[in-house]
Scaffold this motif. Structure first.
Motif, mmCIF file in Angstrom:
data_model
loop_
_atom_site.group_PDB
_atom_site.id
_atom_site.type_symbol
_atom_site.label_atom_id
_atom_site.label_comp_id
_atom_site.label_asym_id
_atom_site.label_seq_id
_atom_site.Cartn_x
_atom_site.Cartn_y
_atom_site.Cartn_z
ATOM 1 N N VAL A 156 43.274 32.024 43.113
ATOM 2 C CA VAL A 156 42.276 30.941 43.717
ATOM 3 C C VAL A 156 40.907 30.798 43.194
ATOM 4 C CG1 VAL A 156 41.402 30.341 46.090
ATOM 5 C CG2 VAL A 156 43.664 31.686 45.853
ATOM 6 N N THR A 157 40.403 29.694 42.906
ATOM 7 C CA THR A 157 39.136 29.224 42.533
ATOM 8 C C THR A 157 38.216 28.553 43.594
ATOM 9 O OG1 THR A 157 39.536 27.378 41.240
ATOM 10 C CG2 THR A 157 40.146 29.240 39.922
ATOM 11 N N ASP A 158 37.093 28.580 43.364
ATOM 12 C CA ASP A 158 36.262 27.679 44.101
ATOM 13 C C ASP A 158 36.044 26.376 43.590
ATOM 14 O OD1 ASP A 158 34.490 28.471 42.012
ATOM 15 O OD2 ASP A 158 33.088 29.544 43.216
ATOM 16 N N ALA A 159 35.003 25.682 44.061
ATOM 17 C CA ALA A 159 34.745 24.318 43.633
ATOM 18 C C ALA A 159 34.323 24.200 42.306
ATOM 19 C CB ALA A 159 34.034 23.594 44.721
ATOM 20 N N GLN A 160 33.731 25.280 41.909
ATOM 21 C CA GLN A 160 33.128 25.321 40.287
ATOM 22 C C GLN A 160 34.249 25.861 39.407
ATOM 23 O OE1 GLN A 160 30.931 26.489 43.092
ATOM 24 N NE2 GLN A 160 30.373 24.208 43.078
ATOM 25 N N GLY A 161 35.295 26.213 39.760
ATOM 26 C CA GLY A 161 36.304 26.720 39.185
ATOM 27 C C GLY A 161 36.304 28.440 38.700
ATOM 28 N N MET A 162 35.409 28.974 39.528
ATOM 29 C CA MET A 162 35.437 30.342 39.446
ATOM 30 C C MET A 162 36.470 31.147 40.236
ATOM 31 S SD MET A 162 32.869 30.767 37.421
ATOM 32 C CE MET A 162 32.522 32.447 37.266
ATOM 33 N N VAL A 163 37.170 32.152 39.730
ATOM 34 C CA VAL A 163 38.187 32.709 40.024
ATOM 35 C C VAL A 163 37.677 33.673 41.141
ATOM 36 C CG1 VAL A 163 40.243 34.273 39.734
ATOM 37 C CG2 VAL A 163 39.483 32.954 37.828
ATOM 38 N N LEU A 164 38.498 33.553 42.604
ATOM 39 C CA LEU A 164 38.036 34.443 43.530
ATOM 40 C C LEU A 164 39.014 35.397 43.959
ATOM 41 C CD1 LEU A 164 36.692 31.450 46.074
ATOM 42 C CD2 LEU A 164 35.398 32.864 44.413
ATOM 43 N N LEU A 165 40.191 35.020 43.864
ATOM 44 C CA LEU A 165 41.429 35.884 43.963
ATOM 45 C C LEU A 165 42.520 35.667 42.964
ATOM 46 C CD1 LEU A 165 42.016 35.316 48.068
ATOM 47 C CD2 LEU A 165 41.199 37.330 46.738
ATOM 48 N N ASP A 166 42.994 36.857 42.547
ATOM 49 C CA ASP A 166 44.166 36.666 41.507
ATOM 50 C C ASP A 166 45.245 37.773 41.749
ATOM 51 O OD1 ASP A 166 45.849 36.746 39.268
ATOM 52 O OD2 ASP A 166 44.252 37.089 37.894
ATOM 53 N N SER A 167 46.444 37.335 42.016
ATOM 54 C CA SER A 167 47.483 38.585 42.452
ATOM 55 C C SER A 167 47.609 39.510 41.272
ATOM 56 C CB SER A 167 48.760 37.670 42.742
ATOM 57 O OG SER A 167 49.182 37.029 41.262
ATOM 58 N N SER A 168 47.279 39.020 40.196
ATOM 59 C CA SER A 168 47.447 40.176 39.043
ATOM 60 C C SER A 168 46.158 40.913 39.073
ATOM 61 C CB SER A 168 47.689 39.559 37.842
ATOM 62 O OG SER A 168 46.440 38.855 37.227
ATOM 63 N N GLY A 169 45.069 40.566 39.770
ATOM 64 C CA GLY A 169 43.759 41.466 39.529
ATOM 65 C C GLY A 169 43.150 41.315 38.323
ATOM 66 N N GLN A 170 43.548 40.451 37.213
ATOM 67 C CA GLN A 170 42.910 40.560 35.800
ATOM 68 C C GLN A 170 41.562 39.273 35.824
ATOM 69 O OE1 GLN A 170 46.079 39.791 33.360
ATOM 70 N NE2 GLN A 170 47.289 41.738 33.851
ATOM 71 N N ALA A 171 41.798 38.476 36.498
ATOM 72 C CA ALA A 171 40.902 37.191 36.154
ATOM 73 C C ALA A 171 39.859 36.820 37.142
ATOM 74 C CB ALA A 171 41.651 35.854 36.044
ATOM 75 N N VAL A 172 39.459 37.829 38.320
ATOM 76 C CA VAL A 172 38.653 37.593 39.314
ATOM 77 C C VAL A 172 37.318 37.785 38.648
ATOM 78 C CG1 VAL A 172 37.460 38.584 41.333
ATOM 79 C CG2 VAL A 172 40.304 38.816 41.001
ATOM 80 N N GLY A 173 36.539 36.570 38.944
ATOM 81 C CA GLY A 173 35.015 36.559 38.525
ATOM 82 C C GLY A 173 34.971 35.454 37.220
ATOM 83 N N GLN A 174 36.045 35.028 36.626
ATOM 84 C CA GLN A 174 36.241 34.460 35.612
ATOM 85 C C GLN A 174 36.056 33.033 35.296
ATOM 86 O OE1 GLN A 174 39.465 35.445 32.634
ATOM 87 N NE2 GLN A 174 39.249 37.706 32.805
ATOM 88 N N ASP A 175 35.747 32.058 34.834
ATOM 89 C CA ASP A 175 35.697 30.607 34.800
ATOM 90 C C ASP A 175 36.655 30.028 34.275
ATOM 91 O OD1 ASP A 175 34.705 27.926 35.038
ATOM 92 O OD2 ASP A 175 33.359 28.091 33.593
ATOM 93 N N TYR A 176 37.341 29.394 35.233
ATOM 94 C CA TYR A 176 38.807 28.597 34.754
ATOM 95 C C TYR A 176 38.789 27.145 35.012
ATOM 96 C CZ TYR A 176 42.440 32.605 34.356
ATOM 97 O OH TYR A 176 42.852 33.749 33.947
ATOM 98 N N SER A 177 37.399 26.908 34.989
ATOM 99 C CA SER A 177 37.077 25.429 35.176
ATOM 100 C C SER A 177 37.571 24.554 34.216
ATOM 101 C CB SER A 177 35.707 24.948 35.537
ATOM 102 O OG SER A 177 34.925 25.356 34.423
ATOM 103 N N ARG A 178 37.884 24.995 32.892
ATOM 104 C CA ARG A 178 38.389 24.346 31.808
ATOM 105 C C ARG A 178 39.772 24.296 31.633
ATOM 106 N NH1 ARG A 178 34.936 27.077 27.335
ATOM 107 N NH2 ARG A 178 35.592 28.949 28.425
ATOM 108 N N TRP A 179 40.547 25.205 32.352
ATOM 109 C CA TRP A 179 41.953 25.085 32.271
ATOM 110 C C TRP A 179 42.584 23.755 33.172
ATOM 111 C CZ3 TRP A 179 44.284 27.869 28.754
ATOM 112 C CH2 TRP A 179 43.905 29.213 28.624
#
Length: 475
Positions: A97-120
């Motif tokens: 799950v990401t916020d409105a800026q594309g920052m990862v808030l939750l990740d079921s794998s626990g690997q991408a929390v806090g990363q910027d996914y706005s370009r995907w």
């Protein structure tokens, strides 16, 4: 190249190429079809999660909620589900799950929390109100490592406040794709093989029917007695009937023409004798001479009657293509019947008769024709047996046949006449009268034997002449 092989090759090319084209097309459609079905399931899942996560995301409680624990617990589940013949032992969805800026808030794998996914693409397109989906390879250059991502917007009164993405690796659906392809390949190969088998049987049946018709036509053209093939199928049956009708028409015309010529030739002599005697009887002559001419007329009339009757019987046999009946007939009883009919003639010539045919011998054929054939054989033997001579009848059992031997004591047949004895109208002078017969008796016997798939042989033996007639027997 035979017609049957050509038909099969054309059928093989048509069915083989059509089957290969359809099979390959369907095989190619299996993978995208499964992927489309998987994508549709991911869309539903993402939209469901978007509704469930909306309130916590809007209230800013997503980081403090139990969603991360739930996602991790979900990832550790082992379903042990048996789907067709494939066992599913682990869940394969990844959820982030990401916020409105594309920052990862939750990740079921626990690997991408806090990363910027706005370009995907899945996040980028969804934040702009479009359908967000992407496919990314986990390992570069490995098409089997592709992962499908589908995103859904989290809306708050018409405003996108976040994005939830659900992914599924392609390798998790690959077993089902391969299973479907294997089953389809076997099924398609079976259908093609069955189609080719049907084509082979059809080609064999069609070429076999045409070969039978060809053999029949050749037998007819060679003047042989051929049986019309029994064919099933409208056009082939009609063709066989047309060939039979044509044969009857052509043979009938040629047969009548031939018999008119032969009958005209054979009738000349007795008619000339009758006419000459009739002309002489118009004048005055002694009674004894008149009686002699009257006797000549009677004899020639009887000869004409015998000739006509035998011609009719012979024509009946020659035009037959098969037997009207096949029944068991006791050979000895048939011979006794003919000997009884000639009893007066045998007794007057004081002939000795030896009937050595066993009681249990059974012929297989048509009664009337066999009676006529035996009568002709016996009549011919009596003509050439001197007074006080011997007639001996015997039978030998062969494989499926009986060989009847008729021996008559008398002078041997000249060598020049032996090959011609069964010719129509060929006859030797009778020893007692010096006159010839109609020359149709042995020819009739040969035709009857041929109609019964048997044979006739005439030859000289020690002390006389022996005729051997081969006929089928009851096993």
């Amino acid at each position: 190249m035979p017609l049957g092989i050509r038909i099969f090759l054309v059928y093989f090319l048509f069915v083989g190429l059509s089957g290969w084209f359809v099979l390959s097309t369907v095989m190619e459609e299996i993978r995208p079809g499964v992927r489309q079905s998987t994508e549709e399931t991911l869309v539903d899942t993402a939209n469901l999660l978007a509704e469930l996560l909306r309130d916590d995301l809007r209230a800013g409680r997503l980081n403090q909620s139990r969603w991360q624990e739930l996602f991790q617990a979900y990832g550790q589940r082992q379903p042990q589900a048996r789907i067709w013949d494939v066992t599913k032992t682990a869940v394969s969805h990844r959820i982030y799950v990401t916020d409105a800026q594309g920052m990862v808030l939750l990740d079921s794998s626990g690997q991408a929390v806090g990363q910027d996914y706005s370009r995907w693409n899945d996040v980028y397109l969804t934040l702009r109100g479009q359908y967000g989906a992407r496919s990314t390879r986990e390992t570069a250059g490995d098409p089997d490592s592709s992962v499908m991502y589908v995103a859904a917007p989290i809306n708050d009164h018409g405003q996108i406040i976040g994005v939830v993405s659900v992914s599924k690796p392609s390798r998790t659906v690959q077993p089902y794709i391969e299973r479907s392809q294997r089953r389809l390949a076997w099924f398609g190969a079976g259908l093609i093989a069955l189609g080719l088998l049907v084509g082979g049987v059809l080609s064999w049946w069609l070429s076999g029917s045409l070969r039978r018709l060809t053999r029949y036509a050749r037998a007819v053209s060679a003047g042989e007695r051929g049986e019309l093939p029994r064919l099933r199928g409208g056009e082939l049956a009609q063709l066989a009937e047309a060939l039979e009708y044509m044969r009857n028409e052509l043979e009938g015309k040629a047969y009548v023409e031939r018999y008119v010529h032969t009958l005209t030739h054979e009738l000349k002599s007795p008619l000339a004798a009758i006419r000459g005697a009739a002309e002489l009887l118009e004048g005055e002559m002694p009674v004894a001479q008149r009686q002699r001419f009257v006797g000549n007329i009677q004899n020639e009339s009887a000869r004409l009657q015998q000739l006509i009757e035998r011609l009719l019987n012979l024509a009946l046999v020659e035009q037959r293509q098969g037997l009207e009946e096949r029944i068991g007939l006791p050979l000895r009883a048939l011979l006794d019947e003919q000997l009884q009919a000639q009893a007066a003639r045998i007794e007057s010539a004081q002939l000795r008769i030896e009937n050595q045919v066993a009681e249990g011998v059974q012929l297989l054929g048509e009664r009337f024709l066999l009676q006529q054939a035996l009568a002709n054989l016996l009549d011919n033997a009596l003509d050439f047996t001197p007074p006080g001579g011997l007639l001996r009848l015997s039978a030998e059992m062969r494989a499926g046949y009986v060989e009847l031997s008729l021996f008559n004591q008398g002078e041997p047949i000249p060598d020049y006449a032996l090959p011609r004895l069964t010719e129509r109208f060929y006859s030797l002078p009778r020893p007692l009268t010096g006159r010839k017969s109609t020359g149709l008796g042995l020819n009739f016997v040969q035709e009857v034997a041929s109609l019964h798939s048997g044979g006739l042989r005439v030859g000289n033996v020690h002390g006389g002449v022996e005729v051997r007639l081969t006929l089928p027997r009851v096993e």
